[in-house]
Design an enzyme around this catalytic site. Structure first.
Site, PDB file in Angstrom:
ATOM      1  N   LYS A   1      -6.755 -11.318 -12.290  1.00  0.00           N
ATOM      2  CA  LYS A   1      -7.367 -11.521 -10.977  1.00  0.00           C
ATOM      3  C   LYS A   1      -8.534 -10.817 -10.726  1.00  0.00           C
ATOM      4  O   LYS A   1      -8.560  -9.590 -10.773  1.00  0.00           O
ATOM      5  CB  LYS A   1      -6.388 -11.715  -9.693  1.00  0.00           C
TER       6      LYS A   1
ATOM      7  N   LYS B   1     -11.575  -6.047  -6.037  1.00  0.00           N
ATOM      8  CA  LYS B   1     -12.187  -4.668  -6.217  1.00  0.00           C
ATOM      9  C   LYS B   1     -11.295  -3.836  -6.533  1.00  0.00           C
ATOM     10  O   LYS B   1     -11.524  -2.610  -7.101  1.00  0.00           O
ATOM     11  CB  LYS B   1     -12.411  -4.650  -4.688  1.00  0.00           C
TER      12      LYS B   1
ATOM     13  N   LYS C   1       0.959  -1.288  -0.007  1.00  0.00           N
ATOM     14  CA  LYS C   1       0.069  -0.123   0.047  1.00  0.00           C
ATOM     15  C   LYS C   1       0.920   1.120  -0.009  1.00  0.00           C
ATOM     16  O   LYS C   1       0.661   2.161  -0.659  1.00  0.00           O
ATOM     17  CB  LYS C   1      -0.925   0.025   1.111  1.00  0.00           C
TER      18      LYS C   1
HETATM   19  P1  ADP Z   1     -10.398  -7.882  -3.142  1.00  0.00           P
HETATM   20  O1  ADP Z   1      -9.154  -8.340  -3.850  1.00  0.00           O
HETATM   21  O2  ADP Z   1     -11.598  -7.759  -4.103  1.00  0.00           O
HETATM   22  O3  ADP Z   1     -10.341  -6.576  -2.456  1.00  0.00           O
HETATM   23  P2  ADP Z   1     -10.151  -9.397  -0.461  1.00  0.00           P
HETATM   24  O4  ADP Z   1      -8.734  -9.203  -0.647  1.00  0.00           O
HETATM   25  O5  ADP Z   1     -11.201  -8.455   0.499  1.00  0.00           O
HETATM   26  O6  ADP Z   1     -10.710  -9.252  -2.202  1.00  0.00           O
HETATM   27  O7  ADP Z   1     -10.346 -10.761  -0.542  1.00  0.00           O
HETATM   28  C1  ADP Z   1     -11.234 -11.673   0.575  1.00  0.00           C
HETATM   29  C2  ADP Z   1     -11.175 -12.959   0.422  1.00  0.00           C
HETATM   30  O8  ADP Z   1     -11.499 -13.587  -1.200  1.00  0.00           O
HETATM   31  C3  ADP Z   1      -9.653 -13.481   0.287  1.00  0.00           C
HETATM   32  O9  ADP Z   1      -9.346 -14.833   1.481  1.00  0.00           O
HETATM   33  C4  ADP Z   1      -9.059 -13.883  -1.041  1.00  0.00           C
HETATM   34  O10 ADP Z   1      -8.086 -14.769  -1.010  1.00  0.00           O
HETATM   35  C5  ADP Z   1     -10.289 -14.290  -1.641  1.00  0.00           C
HETATM   36  N1  ADP Z   1     -10.184 -13.837  -3.115  1.00  0.00           N
HETATM   37  C6  ADP Z   1     -10.350 -12.447  -3.440  1.00  0.00           C
HETATM   38  N2  ADP Z   1     -10.417 -12.180  -4.961  1.00  0.00           N
HETATM   39  C7  ADP Z   1     -10.005 -13.438  -5.242  1.00  0.00           C
HETATM   40  C8  ADP Z   1     -10.142 -14.112  -6.812  1.00  0.00           C
HETATM   41  N3  ADP Z   1     -10.056 -13.268  -7.658  1.00  0.00           N
HETATM   42  N4  ADP Z   1      -9.807 -15.617  -6.819  1.00  0.00           N
HETATM   43  C9  ADP Z   1      -9.635 -16.311  -5.625  1.00  0.00           C
HETATM   44  N5  ADP Z   1      -9.821 -15.744  -4.428  1.00  0.00           N
HETATM   45  C10 ADP Z   1      -9.939 -14.306  -4.190  1.00  0.00           C
END
Ligand code: ADP
Ligand code: TRP
Length: 325
Positions: free
Chosen positions: A190, A193, A110
């Site tokens: 991937k 958000k 970050k």
């Molecule tokens: P984002 O990347 O959308 O901010 P988060 O980091 O809040 O999502 O992810 C929350 C959970 O969802 C984590 O345990 C993460 O490993 C899983 N996750 C998020 N995006 C993916 C993805 N594209 N494929 C597999 N698992 C994911």
């Protein structure tokens, strides 16, 4: 075995969150004790809008319950309903080395992106350690990106135990969620958000179709054979379809004569049918806020009871909380 995990309410849950995390939490909920919480305190490190945070915390509760989290089997609560966690965080902070936190990728990434590093972001892993250690958790299912935070948690617990000379804090183990579950987003990267390429689980039908139709594909002409293995439309279809359905669509790809639009329609239909029950359940839950609130309150009560026990143990280890009479 005590299972615990948390998920941040920083927006609506998407397919990546479901297949990468939520589905697997739900599969573990039958354990002797399973605690799942909505990490609203952690979300404060990125969401600075009271209404938005309140709304996404509530949505997270509805989503998790609709997707099958069963309050009869698992304890669901809001992190901020358990004030014991922030007290434990302070106690842990006093034994956490600055250098340990400086090594954390989540913080380093970050900062590298130019996000200002406030103390909340820097000490985020200590709050996460408190989340885990407060309930004597054995197993913490997390995505691969969180493994380092589990190592930090173990490190802090070990240091606390070594300093105060006893097994006051239980060392947890990470259970890394099934690999290969990297769900691609609409641009083929991937799904996340932060990349603006997500497809939300409970997206309304029309925008859902629109998002699926916008998935990036190559420019192979309609008649030409196509390669399912490298196509994100096919990868997404696999998440929802039976092996037979997957084989049938793969054959259509290889045979040629099928446009990507048709494959996208297949993803739309499969996703609608996969989440049909959850959608019905969510619509129903949304009309019963007091029932959902009661689930969260009962969850917080159970979490606080367990948390109190551990916190008292830790407080007395440090010389706090004894009264002279
Ligand atoms: P984002 O990347 O959308 O901010 P988060 O980091 O809040 O999502 O992810 C929350 C959970 O969802 C984590 O345990 C993460 O490993 C899983 N996750 C998020 N995006 C993916 C993805 N594209 N494929 C597999 N698992 C994911
Ligand atoms: N940091 C985790 C994430 O972003 C969420 C989280 C907070 C968590 N506290 C936790 C996960 C405790 C497991 C255990 O995904």
């Amino acid at each position: 075995m005590k299972v615990l995990s948390g998920i941040q309410p920083t927006g609506r849950f998407h397919w990546g969150n479901y297949f990468g995390a939520i589905r697997q939490y739900i599969a573990l909920q039958g354990n002797e004790q399973s605690f799942y919480f909505i990490a609203d305190l952690h979300a404060l490190t990125s969401v600075r809008d009271a209404q938005a945070l309140e709304a996404s915390t509530w949505d997270a509760a509805l989503d998790l319950l609709a997707l099958g989290l069963d309050p009869a089997k698992a304890t669901l609560f809001r992190q901020s309903d358990v004030p014991e966690v922030t007290e434990l965080m302070w106690l842990l902070m006093t034994v956490t080395q600055h250098s340990l936190l400086e090594k954390c990728h989540s913080y380093k990434d970050k900062v590298a992106k130019g996000i200002s590093a406030d103390a909340g972001l820097f000490t985020y892993p200590v709050l996460m350690a408190a989340d885990i250690l407060l309930y004597d958790s054995d197993v913490v299912p997390v995505g691969a990106d969180q493994i380092q935070h589990l190592e930090v948690t173990r490190d802090i617990a070990q240091r606390f135990n070594a300093i105060y000379g006893g097994e006051f804090l239980k060392l947890p183990n990470a259970r890394v969620l099934e690999a290969g579950a990297k769900v691609p987003g609409t641009d083929g990267e991937k799904m996340s958000k932060s990349y603006g390429n997500t497809i939300e689980i409970f997206e309304a039908e029309k925008p859902l179709r629109k998002k699926i139709m916008s998935i990036k594909t190559d420019s192979t002409p309609m008649d030409a054979p196509k390669i399912p293995e490298t196509c994100s439309v096919f990868t997404l279809f696999q998440l929802f379809a039976t092996p037979e359905q997957q084989a049938a669509l793969a054959d259509r790809y290889r045979a040629g004569g099928m446009g990507y639009g048709e494959a996208k329609q297949a993803v739309f239909d499969a996703a609608m049918s996969y989440f049909a029950d959850a959608r019905t359940k969510r619509t129903d839950l949304a009309t019963k806020p007091s029932e959902v609130e009661a689930v969260l309150q009962a969850g917080a009560k159970r979490a606080r009871e367990k948390g109190r026990e551990v916190l008292d143990r830790v407080r007395s280890a440090c010389g706090l909380g004894t009264r002279r009479t």
